[in-house]
Design an enzyme around this catalytic site. Structure first.
Site, mmCIF file in Angstrom:
data_model
loop_
_atom_site.group_PDB
_atom_site.id
_atom_site.type_symbol
_atom_site.label_atom_id
_atom_site.label_comp_id
_atom_site.label_asym_id
_atom_site.label_seq_id
_atom_site.Cartn_x
_atom_site.Cartn_y
_atom_site.Cartn_z
ATOM 1 N N GLY A 52 37.411 51.598 80.963
ATOM 2 C CA GLY A 52 36.606 50.383 80.987
ATOM 3 C C GLY A 52 35.662 50.152 79.837
ATOM 4 O O GLY A 52 35.141 49.032 79.678
ATOM 5 N N ARG A 59 41.429 50.983 76.020
ATOM 6 C CA ARG A 59 41.032 50.119 74.910
ATOM 7 C C ARG A 59 40.166 50.850 73.874
ATOM 8 O O ARG A 59 40.333 50.641 72.666
ATOM 9 C CB ARG A 59 40.254 48.933 75.494
ATOM 10 C CG ARG A 59 40.001 47.827 74.509
ATOM 11 C CD ARG A 59 39.100 46.736 75.090
ATOM 12 N NE ARG A 59 39.383 46.361 76.448
ATOM 13 C CZ ARG A 59 40.048 45.257 76.820
ATOM 14 N NH1 ARG A 59 40.501 44.435 75.915
ATOM 15 N NH2 ARG A 59 40.240 44.991 78.092
ATOM 16 N N ARG A 67 46.385 37.822 74.656
ATOM 17 C CA ARG A 67 44.993 37.856 75.115
ATOM 18 C C ARG A 67 44.227 36.545 74.913
ATOM 19 O O ARG A 67 43.508 36.105 75.817
ATOM 20 C CB ARG A 67 44.230 39.025 74.472
ATOM 21 C CG ARG A 67 44.893 40.385 74.711
ATOM 22 C CD ARG A 67 44.023 41.554 74.290
ATOM 23 N NE ARG A 67 42.864 41.665 75.140
ATOM 24 C CZ ARG A 67 41.664 41.252 74.834
ATOM 25 N NH1 ARG A 67 41.429 40.731 73.640
ATOM 26 N NH2 ARG A 67 40.679 41.343 75.687
ATOM 27 N N TYR A 104 43.002 35.111 78.399
ATOM 28 C CA TYR A 104 41.588 35.331 78.742
ATOM 29 C C TYR A 104 40.634 34.568 77.836
ATOM 30 O O TYR A 104 39.422 34.824 77.869
ATOM 31 C CB TYR A 104 41.225 36.823 78.625
ATOM 32 C CG TYR A 104 42.255 37.787 79.150
ATOM 33 C CD1 TYR A 104 42.540 37.861 80.510
ATOM 34 C CD2 TYR A 104 42.946 38.629 78.289
ATOM 35 C CE1 TYR A 104 43.478 38.755 80.991
ATOM 36 C CE2 TYR A 104 43.892 39.531 78.761
ATOM 37 C CZ TYR A 104 44.149 39.581 80.114
ATOM 38 O OH TYR A 104 45.078 40.470 80.581
ATOM 39 N N CYS A 122 55.528 26.130 72.092
ATOM 40 C CA CYS A 122 55.357 24.737 72.514
ATOM 41 C C CYS A 122 54.440 24.585 73.709
ATOM 42 O O CYS A 122 54.843 24.057 74.759
ATOM 43 C CB CYS A 122 56.724 24.142 72.797
ATOM 44 S SG CYS A 122 57.699 24.172 71.288
ATOM 45 N N TYR A 134 46.436 46.390 74.539
ATOM 46 C CA TYR A 134 46.816 45.164 75.252
ATOM 47 C C TYR A 134 47.368 44.116 74.282
ATOM 48 O O TYR A 134 47.114 42.915 74.435
ATOM 49 C CB TYR A 134 45.635 44.630 76.083
ATOM 50 C CG TYR A 134 45.071 45.694 76.996
ATOM 51 C CD1 TYR A 134 45.821 46.168 78.067
ATOM 52 C CD2 TYR A 134 43.820 46.264 76.766
ATOM 53 C CE1 TYR A 134 45.334 47.176 78.885
ATOM 54 C CE2 TYR A 134 43.327 47.281 77.581
ATOM 55 C CZ TYR A 134 44.090 47.726 78.644
ATOM 56 O OH TYR A 134 43.612 48.733 79.444
#
Ligand code: LLP
Length: 419
Positions: free
Chosen positions: A240, A278, A315, A319, A344, A373
């Site tokens: 995290g 990450r 991403r 998000y 498109c 990611y």
């Protein structure tokens, strides 16, 4: 800190100029730096050096490339897997089965069997129901599955809602209020060795506070379980930790995180494990792209149309995530532009009205912080092929995932003879 730096006006990955990779492999292409992965792995381990032999399981979902897993295996990392496919990858990268933890809210029966057959280190159970199913399978096979119970601490991780996992309304773990009862029930079942608690409240956390709150709840639960006579020898604190996506963004450092963990878990007397993704891989990769053309728009900012798209880097579309975009050979000029891919739909937008290096047709650019990611979330939408991946090591590089052309993807399709 990463190894993507300008040298004499050209962006390099370690000692390899990115235009060289673009010429050899084509664009778009993900480029990873081995030195950066190794550095991040060591910084993270060092940050936990105050703990007694912590176990670090790389969150494979963040970057499942085999070569990346191999780099981390050599650094002594295990793996946090969430599917049978990820388990196969971790084993293929020579990660020891006992260093593998299997998380995930929907492990299928086949995946539970697969984990048992591989004799993995730990299953993180996400529900009482899953525990019953695993118990029945393990007992029938005369095996014992080492397990932790994932709890949902109902803590707001203060990150993007789609990557928050520790609120009561999220699907993950069991509610704290029922954790004691469920743990006791599962500990009484055959085939399970209930040995600990797992928690993971979300990703890209920019503050340690929610983590600390969640860990304190876990500590209280461990004490409660022990006072009820239950065995607790392990705790898995998940991943995290956020990374800076903007050059000036300040994030808690692994050292701050390690110090907080050491303080909160001081009297727990358990073996701790971690599932970073990450923070290890994010800044160790860029997505290298070429500008197809620059198109005038109805407002002042032009559309810079690049050959990477939302299928390659999802991403921003999923998000609204920010990735810094820099020219590979910046000429010093800046402009305000929209950066878009060829797909498109309007969601295929990487940046709007972004103040950035000026780019023209044919120029190379990078999306930074794309090592986590990134490629792993790619698709072949719009019948675009799968983006290739390259690993750089000093002055050499290797293609560690081939470009998968659209024709090869189509080759897996069949038209039935009744059509
Ligand atoms: N452990 C568990 C149980 C997880 O679900 C995750 C991430 C991790 C560890 C690793 O978290 P990290 O250290 O990487 O924050 N696709 C999203 C991120 C999804 C994260 C899912 N779970 C994104 O692009 O931001």
């Amino acid at each position: 800190m990463n190894h993507f730096e300008l040298r004499d006006g050209v962006l390099y990955a370690e000692d390899v100029p990115l235009p060289y990779i673009a010429a050899e492999v084509g664009t778009p292409v993900y480029v990873y730096s081995r030195a950066t992965l190794v550095r991040h792995a060591r910084v993270f381990r060092e940050a936990l050096s105050g703990l007694n032999k912590p176990h670090i399981a790389f969150a494979v979902k963040s970057n499942p490339n085999l070569a990346v897993l191999k780099v981390l295996q050599k650094e002594g990392f295990g793996a946090d897997v969430v599917s049978g496919g990820e388990l196969v990858r971790a084993l293929a990268a020579d990660m020891a089965p006992q260093d593998i933890v299997f998380s995930g809210v929907g492990k299928t029966r086949a995946e539970l069997v697969q984990g048992l057959e591989a004799d993995i280190g730990q299953f993180n159970l996400e529900s009482e129901e899953e525990g019953h199913e695993l118990s029945a399978i393990a007992a029938a096979q005369g095996k014992v599955a080492r397990c932790a119970l994932r709890v949902n601490p109902d803590v707001d991780a203060r990150t993007h809602e789609k990557i928050s996992t520790g609120k009561a309304e999220n699907k993950f773990g069991v509610p704290m209020s029922r954790a004691g009862e469920i743990y006791a029930a599962l500990a009484a079942l055959p085939g399970l060795d209930m040995r600990g608690i797992a928690v993971h409240i979300g990703s890209q956390l920019s503050s340690l506070e929610p983590l600390e709150t969640a860990f304190e709840k876990v500590g209280a639960l461990i004490a409660e379980l022990r006072s009820a006579g239950l065995k607790v020898t392990h705790a898995d604190l998940g991943g995290g930790l956020g990374v800076p996506y903007k050059a000036d963004e300040v994030m808690p450092t692994p050292a701050d995180y390690g110090a907080m963990v050491a303080r909160v878990t001081k009297h727990w007397d358990v073996a701790l494990s971690f599932e970073p993704g990450r923070v290890i891989a994010g800044n160790a990769g860029v997505l290298l792209t070429r500008v197809i053309r620059v198109k005038r728009s109805s407002n002042a900012s032009p559309f810079v149309v690049v050959d990477a798209a939302m299928n390659d880097l999802a991403r921003p579309a999923m998000y609204g995530a920010w990735h810094d975009i820099d020219a590979v050979v910046p000429n010093g000029a800046r402009h305000i532009a929209h950066v878009v891919g060829p797909i498109c739909e309007t969601g295929d937008t990487f940046a709007m009205n972004r103040e950035m290096d000026a780019l023209q047709a044919g120029d190379l650019a990078v999306f930074r912080t794309a090592g986590a990611y990134g490629a792993t979330m790619a698709s072949s939408y719009n019948s675009r092929g799968f983006v290739p991946e390259v690993l750089v090591d000093g002055d050499r590089f290797a293609v560690v995932a081939d470009r998968l052309p659209a024709a090869d993807i189509m080759a897996a399709e069949r038209v039935p003879d009744w059509l």
